[in-house]
Design an enzyme around this catalytic site. Sequence first.
Site, PDB file in Angstrom:
ATOM      1  N   TYR A  83      37.001  41.813  36.686  1.00  0.00           N
ATOM      2  CA  TYR A  83      37.953  42.800  37.210  1.00  0.00           C
ATOM      3  C   TYR A  83      38.027  43.951  36.213  1.00  0.00           C
ATOM      4  O   TYR A  83      38.134  43.736  34.993  1.00  0.00           O
ATOM      5  CB  TYR A  83      39.344  42.181  37.379  1.00  0.00           C
ATOM      6  N   GLU A 110      39.699  51.161  40.665  1.00  0.00           N
ATOM      7  CA  GLU A 110      39.578  49.706  40.474  1.00  0.00           C
ATOM      8  C   GLU A 110      38.256  49.189  41.001  1.00  0.00           C
ATOM      9  O   GLU A 110      37.822  49.571  42.096  1.00  0.00           O
ATOM     10  CB  GLU A 110      40.737  49.014  41.203  1.00  0.00           C
TER      11      GLU A 110
END
Length: 379
Positions: free
Chosen positions: A102, A190
């Site tokens: 992530y 993101e």
Amino acid sequence: MNLHEYQAKRLFAEHGVPIPAGEVATTPNEAREIARELGGRVIVKAQVLTGGRGKAGGVKLANSPDEAEEMASQILGLKIKDFDVRRVLIDQQAPGIAQEIYLAVLIDRARRLPMIMASAAGGMDIEEVAETAPEKIVTVHIEPELGVRSYQTTYLASTMGMPRNLWRDFDKLVKGLYACFQANDASLTEINPLVITGEGKLLAVDGKMSIDDNALYRQPRLAEMRDVAEETASEREARASGLNFIQLDGSIGCMVNGAGLAMATMDIIKLFGGAPANFLDIGGGAKAEQVTTALRLILSDPKVEAVLFNIFGGITRGDEVARGIIEALEVIKTDVPMVVRLVGTNAEEGRAILADANMETAVTLSDAARKAVAAVRGS
């Protein structure tokens, strides 16, 4: 303003972030042709502005153009959290996945600085990771005048246990993601997941991006990317009227002047056992016409069983708000109970106008919230 995955990833690529080859399709036949051009092994992904696509059947692997066509036919037209899937992204499958990471750039509002957040537990919701394994989340803050420093990316990579031979590529990727964040006035960029492929390469196989609405005046290209079809009719009308409106799932409609006061209003409704039906900020200088539009938007939600007005008169005049409420109720016939809290500029005049119309008023926010919750409960 949120962007679709394919839009976000294309912006990433402009700043050197590696992404899979892919194109967007709106029909199964288009999906088939794109898959053929990409070599057949693709992933078909619903393009909607919400999470949970995989769990809802909106992400499927295909190993041939025919399969891609079939997968696209299953996904197009699917409804995911009330969003209709009108397009799919056809991406080339990554050549094996050795690890999922992530990675995001966002604003730390408490520190008033951009922040890089990374985790070796990629592919999961970051909220779930924060709750179940917070030690797996690594963060560094960025001084805007300095930008991302290589020692920071080295710290992130080493803490996550990334193979050393990828640290240089990771450094370039993080700096590219931050450059994308800056150049596009984003509040979030993101990648989840950023994968290490079987060939030992980094690849952003998913992407999410949120743009600061207040900066859209200087980002005309991004403003044109807004997908108005993904907004509710109420949200479109509110934006056209200069109102900040977000529909929620509760039963008490809220009309407030000021974003912070609106959030406090929603909090106190929850405190007294109710649930807000919306966030609505009519702004600092709202006139009667805007109040009329705002009330119509609130009452267009069939879940609304009561309406709470919380107006603090600074620039906004209490008598203007009161007249707007009365004017709106002359147009919109409703038996939904309403509670009005007016304080500040011309508040007494406003309360007098409302009293003449036999409307429930309150002086304190606590009193107003209690009355609104009681109205929903029928007490």
